[in-house]
Design a protein around this motif. Structure first.
Motif, PDB file in Angstrom:
ATOM      1  N   GLY A 230       0.923  -1.140  -0.007  1.00  0.00           N
ATOM      2  CA  GLY A 230       0.122   0.020  -0.063  1.00  0.00           C
ATOM      3  C   GLY A 230       0.829   1.250   0.131  1.00  0.00           C
ATOM      4  O   GLY A 230       1.997   1.190   0.495  1.00  0.00           O
ATOM      5  N   GLY A 231       0.549   2.271  -0.736  1.00  0.00           N
ATOM      6  CA  GLY A 231       1.089   3.625  -0.819  1.00  0.00           C
ATOM      7  C   GLY A 231       1.219   3.957   0.624  1.00  0.00           C
ATOM      8  O   GLY A 231       0.444   3.662   1.705  1.00  0.00           O
ATOM      9  N   PHE A 232       1.888   5.209   0.885  1.00  0.00           N
ATOM     10  CA  PHE A 232       2.083   5.795   2.162  1.00  0.00           C
ATOM     11  C   PHE A 232       0.474   6.235   2.473  1.00  0.00           C
ATOM     12  O   PHE A 232      -0.219   6.765   1.906  1.00  0.00           O
ATOM     13  N   GLY A 233       0.227   5.972   4.055  1.00  0.00           N
ATOM     14  CA  GLY A 233      -0.961   6.483   4.504  1.00  0.00           C
ATOM     15  C   GLY A 233      -2.139   5.520   4.306  1.00  0.00           C
ATOM     16  O   GLY A 233      -3.337   5.977   4.403  1.00  0.00           O
TER      17      GLY A 233
ATOM     18  N   TYR B 322       6.321   8.416   3.121  1.00  0.00           N
ATOM     19  CA  TYR B 322       6.546   7.212   3.838  1.00  0.00           C
ATOM     20  C   TYR B 322       7.246   7.296   5.218  1.00  0.00           C
ATOM     21  O   TYR B 322       7.314   6.424   5.930  1.00  0.00           O
ATOM     22  N   LEU B 349      -3.440  13.758   6.146  1.00  0.00           N
ATOM     23  CA  LEU B 349      -3.648  12.784   7.042  1.00  0.00           C
ATOM     24  C   LEU B 349      -2.559  12.978   8.201  1.00  0.00           C
ATOM     25  O   LEU B 349      -1.405  13.825   8.084  1.00  0.00           O
ATOM     26  N   ARG B 351      -1.014  10.975  11.324  1.00  0.00           N
ATOM     27  CA  ARG B 351      -1.035   9.537  11.749  1.00  0.00           C
ATOM     28  C   ARG B 351      -0.931   9.611  13.501  1.00  0.00           C
ATOM     29  O   ARG B 351      -1.385   8.505  13.945  1.00  0.00           O
TER      30      ARG B 351
END
Lengths: 588, 465
Positions: A230-233, B322, B349, B351
């Motif tokens: 999966g891509g980031f996030g 990432y 986003l 996290r």
């Protein structure tokens, strides 16, 4: 111990002369600081070495000492609950040595040498010793009994002396062989060599993860291997954390390979406070962490994966089911690429070395359900995260990984954007274990397979209809087809989507999983009949029972699944009230 | 040797200079090269063999000659001199003062490469920072110790947004000492000026440490700038117990410089010519954010990067995403419709948000409210796609309601003034007001208990709690 000297330094790769008697992959101590390294190439007496620590200010001409043994891990009681770096140095001990920041050249015993363990011998003096012989047990945690079994490197002999039951430190000799060889509770095993077992078995037992989308739609077997790309996030780490928390393995090895430091801290702070629903003990009592974060030296990142899997195999050989979370294998592949670049090797796809697929295959093949040397059954399940650049699954690491795994949980950007977690796409994911696991699920709920295929069918139909809707709008569809859209929406919201913050919903037992699906599909079937009998869809979709079904995942507790049967009755009653003769029932 | 200059080099190739091998030169050692005009340049040893030493210069190479160059090895890696006096000062990328005031007086030299934080010594960040911006506080909460980049594009108001965050950021629980470290890499003078003015206006200039390597400075200097800045930040956070907010702009310029050096060293390129170690290199910067045990201070990073061609899958934003703990993505479409801040609802986003919000930190309804807003807004996007094809009139009534929600959400919730500072309660109440547009049965992400408590009813549209 042979000594050589450094002739060239190029980042984490150095060249040394005078190590003619060294072997490939032997451990070396480099420079005055004694940094740990590994020989990765030999040419005449010129050795190429990768260093696992920061080598700023290292000079040409400094000494290199070869230890004449491959990089190994120490295996013994006390591993559980520990946190190590990529070469099994205990991070809390290093913290005591150098404070909050890691300095190069530190050393620490991987296992606590002072702690006394209660040893119960299971071997008598004069009895034979061979690989696979159990010589004693230690209760490592309340739920884990540490079985000390001679590994494949032990020559056959007889036990001359065996220590009596009592408390021993790990350095104490427990067994002495006829030839005078001494054995303690600790053994060493080279990380790059898979540990020996008797034979591999076909695996038919599921690894129950408590995540509905996995357990029902794309199940994984104990001893299986899965990839989470999966891509980031998109929630790779969140998915891995959720599995590590709730899956029914006995032991979890969590490898943080080239990822964020805070994620490891999160595990360290959160796991001790969580209770394993099966043992009633803290989750940390079954977890081992390997942390090689993205800012730690790159060569140690390459080896961290092997350190983790070797520890996993060690517990497998005691007859436990171990799950390995490797987060992320892409960082490991990139470490390979970086080192390969420093070695000036000819690159293959996207700069990755040509041996990337071989290494991936070797790694994933270390998963499996096996008969151990001691004739017990143990397994290692590997769940590897993959971080494809730009979220593009056609890149080499994802593509090659796909060849060696049988479970593919593709994370979807659109789902993640809508905060639909776990964002496992039902269109792109697959599991090759489904067939093997039917027998096992039949024992829990015989309708599992039917529910599963019906759900997949509805989701598939919905996908096709969604394409049409995108062109003409939903109003153009007949009610039967709009019902498919409605049911698919219910499956997504009431079943697939699972909140890891909701106390009830974060973990879902198998009977509840099938019950939720049975509710939704009963609704669907009754609605289908109702539509046939002339009820408008609008009336069906505004039934209050619909919202109740969607909320059932967080209102019905795991322990009270039986109460859920009443909901199915409620659904029937609601449709009966709709004034139609709804007779069809789901095969449940 | 220190104090000893070696005469002559073997080769000069771009930023890389090859010199004859000398005894006792260390890897990564700092080097000073003097050219024929007597000018000094700094560099770093990047490769040593028995015959030669490769040095990467931090400045431009015009005028370096084979015969008339002198090299001095300084027996230390690149260091930055830290001390109480650094706050309020302006330095260049190498850590030399450029504000016309005297050098820092201190004998405390720090290796700019820093050292990795031991993961077991980290403290998991949980303190909510209120930025006063609804799109961030409500949907992508910033946490003390987080690294949250702004993904932007040319011409988007990322600088104004960063300045607004710096101006308004505050922690709800108590006040403490704070500092701002600003690292400007390859930015134009106007941008630097904008930040200085903005800091001055909000009265924080005396708490700012600036590191400027402007567009006209040698590109290689950009490789060191963020490291020097983070060294200063670590000193302030972990030794002076300050809460440090690090603004680094523009990371794209940093990565370009890295590519330039990599190409000069004939390394095997990976995507788009960037070196294979771009991920590790960026991580060595971003991972310097955080909090550690036994220490009050923290480092929160706010890197700004401009996505080449607005492409989020370009290696720079991709690898950054990432490593960092989320991202704030700016969207050109929103900006063109006059919405400030143009923070894209979906790809943004945070996290760390999940552990920094909720009861006792922000408000009990925060998490579910945010999830519902995200989910509804995601549906709005798909309805808009549909409307573009079949026309708005053809949409179902339900979809039309969502369309209306989408417009209100963007114009009232996302959009706000550059000097408008909303409290977290205001933001959350505004979120509920938006949700009240939708039928209650659509709010499946929120437990009925919270809907009961917070959803404004039609009868009393402005009701709160």
């Amino acid at each position: 111990m042979s000594a050589g000297e450094i002739t060239r330094i190029s980042g984490p790769v150095i060249y040394a002369q005078g190590l003619a008697d060294a072997g490939l992959y032997d451990v070396v101590k480099v420079g005055k600081a004694g940094l740990i390294g590994e020989i990765i190439k030999l040419k005449g007496d010129l050795a190429t070495i990768q260093i696992y620590e920061d080598n700023t200010m290292m000079r040409v001409g400094e000494p290199v000492e070869c230890l004449h043994r491959p990089l190994s891990v120490a295996l013994g009681p006390g591993l559980i609950g520990s946190i190590y770096d990529g070469i099994q140095r205990p991070l809390p001990v290093l913290k005591g040595l150098s404070g909050a920041f890691l300095a190069p050249g530190l050393a620490g015993e991987p296992l606590d040498t002072r702690k006394k363990w209660h040893f119960v011998p299971s071997l008598k003096e004069g009895e034979p010793i061979a690989p696979g012989t159990l010589f004693g047990t230690i209760q490592e945690t309340d739920s884990i009994q540490h079985r000390m079994v001679f590994d494949a490197s032990v020559p056959a002999s007889t036990a001359a002396t065996v220590a009596p039951e009592g408390d021993y430190a790990i350095s104490a000799t427990l067994v002495k062989s006829g030839e005078g060889k001494e054995y303690t509770a600790v053994s060493y095993w080279p990380v790059r060599t898979p540990r020996t077992f008797k034979e591999k078995q076909v695996t038919r037992e599921p690894l129950v993860t408590g995540l509905r989308v996995i357990d029902v739609l794309f199940p994984i077997a104990k001893g299986g291997s899965a990839a989470v790309p999966g891509g980031f996030g998109t929630g790779k780490t969140m998915t891995q954390h959720a599995i590590a928390k709730w899956c029914d393995a006995d032991i979890i090895v969590y490898i943080g390979c080239g990822e964020r430091g805070n994620e490891m801290t999160e595990v360290l702070t959160e796991f001790p406070t969580l209770i394993d629903p099966r043992t009633g003990r803290s989750l940390m009592e079954r977890t081992i962490l390997i942390a090689n974060t993205s800012n730690m030296p790159v060569a140690a990142r390459e080896v961290s994966i092997y350190t983790g899997i070797t520890i996993a195999e060690y517990y497998r050989d005691m007859g436990y089911h171990v799950a390995v979370m490797a987060d992320s294998t892409s960082r490991w592949a990139e470490a390979l690429r970086e080192l390969s670049g420093r070695l000036e090797e000819m690159p293959a796809e996207e700069g990755f070395p040509a041996y990337l697929p071989t290494r991936l295959a070797e790694f994933y093949e270390r998963a499996g359900m096996v008969t151990t040397l001691e004739d017990r059954k143990g397994s290692v399940t590997i769940i590897g995260a993959v971080s494809p650049p730009g979220g593009d699954f056609s890149e080499p690491v994802t593509q090659h990984t796909k060849r060696f795994i049988r479970c593919f949980w593709a994370l979807d950007r659109d789902l993640a954007n809508a905060r639909h977690y776990p964002a496992i796409s039902w269109n792109d994911s697959y599991s090759e274990y489904t067939e093997d696991l039917i027998a096992h699920w039949d024992a829990i709920d015989p309708s599992w397979d039917t529910l599963r295929s019906k759900t997949m069918e509805i989701l598939k139909k919905e996908r096709r209809l969604a394409d049409i809707v995108r062109l003409v709008g939903p109003d153009a569809l007949p009610d039967e087809q709009r019902l498919i859209l409605l049911t698919a929406e219910m499956i997504k919201n009431g079943f697939l989507q699972q909140s890891s913050f909701d106390k009830v919903d974060m973990y879902c037992v198998p009977p509840k999983q099938t019950l939720l699906l049975a509710c939704i599909l009963t609704f669907h079937e009754l609605a289908e009949n109702a539509i046939k009998n002339g009820s408008p869809l609008l009336k069906i979709s505004s039934l209050p029972i619909r919202e109740k079904i969607i909320r059932l995942k967080s209102s019905l507790e795991n322990e009270k699944v039986q109460e859920g049967q009443a909901v199915i009755q409620e659904i029937r009653a609601a449709f009966a009230q709709l004034g139609t003769t709804a007779q069809g029932a789901v095969s449940a | 040797m220190r104090g000893l200059e070696y005469h002559g080099i073997l080769r000069a190739d771009g930023p890389i200079v090859i010199a004859e091998h000398r005894e006792n030169v260390g890897f990564s050692e700092l080097v000073r090269v003097r050219d024929r005009s007597g000018e000094y340049r700094l560099g770093r040893v990047v490769d040593i063999s028995e015959q030669a030493i490769a040095v990467q210069l931090f400045s431009e190479n015009t005028g370096i000659s084979i015969d008339e160059s002198w090299i001095e090895y300084l027996e230390k890696p690149l260091t930055f001199r830290v001390g109480d006096g650094i706050v309020g000062r302006i330095f260049n990328g190498l850590g030399e003062p450029i504000d016309g005031y005297p050098p820092i007086i201190s004998s405390d030299l720090r290796d700019t490469n820093g050292r990795p934080i031991n993961p077991s010594a980290r403290v998991y960040p949980r303190d909510f920072i209120q930025t006063g911006i609804s799109a961030i506080d409500g949907m992508n909460t910033l946490i003390r110790g987080q690294k949250l980049p702004i993904f932007s594009g040319n011409g988007l108001p990322h600088n104004r947004l960063a300045a607004q965050i710096v101006r308004q950021a505050k922690v709800l629980s108590g006040e403490s000492q704070f500092a701002i470290v600003f690292a400007g890499m390859g930015i134009k003078y106007d941008v630097a000026r904008f930040f200085i003015d903005s800091f001055e206006k909000s009265g924080v200039l005396s708490r700012v440490v600036m590191f400027l390597s402007l567009a006209d400075s040698p590109s290689i200097e950009r490789l060191v700038t963020p490291r020097t800045a983070l060294t200063a930040a670590e000193y302030l956070a972990y030794e002076k117990n300050m809460h440090v907010l690090v603004v680094m702009t523009d990371m794209t310029n940093y990565c370009e410089a890295l590519r330039e050096v990599s190409a000069a060293r004939n390394e095997v390129p990976s995507r788009k010519g960037y070196p294979g170690y771009l991920y590790s290199d960026l991580a060595s910067l971003y991972e310097r954010a955080g909090k550690i045990e036994g220490c009050e201070g923290s480092i929160t990073q706010l890197p700004i990067l401009s996505m080449p061609n607005d492409d989020i899958s370009h290696p720079i934003p991709d690898l950054t995403g990432y490593i960092t703990e989320g991202q704030i993505v700016l969207e050109r479409d929103l900006s063109q419709r006059g919405i400030y801040p143009p923070i894209a609802g979906l790809p943004s986003l945070s996290r760390l948000m999940k552990d920094g919000i909720g009861e006792g930190m922000t408000r009990e309804d925060h998490r579910d409210l945010a999830a519902q807003l995200f989910s509804a807004y995601a549906y709005v996007r798909s309805v808009r796609d549909l409307a573009a094809i079949i026309g708005e009139e053809e949409l179902s009534d339900r979809d039309k309601i969502f369309l209306g929600f989408g417009d209100h959400f963007e114009r009232e919730f996302l959009a706000q003034g550059e000097f408008e500072n909303r409290s977290i309660e205001q933001t959350l109440d505004l979120g509920w007001k938006m949700l009240s547009i939708l039928p209650e049965s659509e709010l499946v992400r929120i437990p009925p208990r919270l809907i009961e408590k917070y959803l404004p009813r039609a009868a009393e549209p402005e009701a709160k709690e």
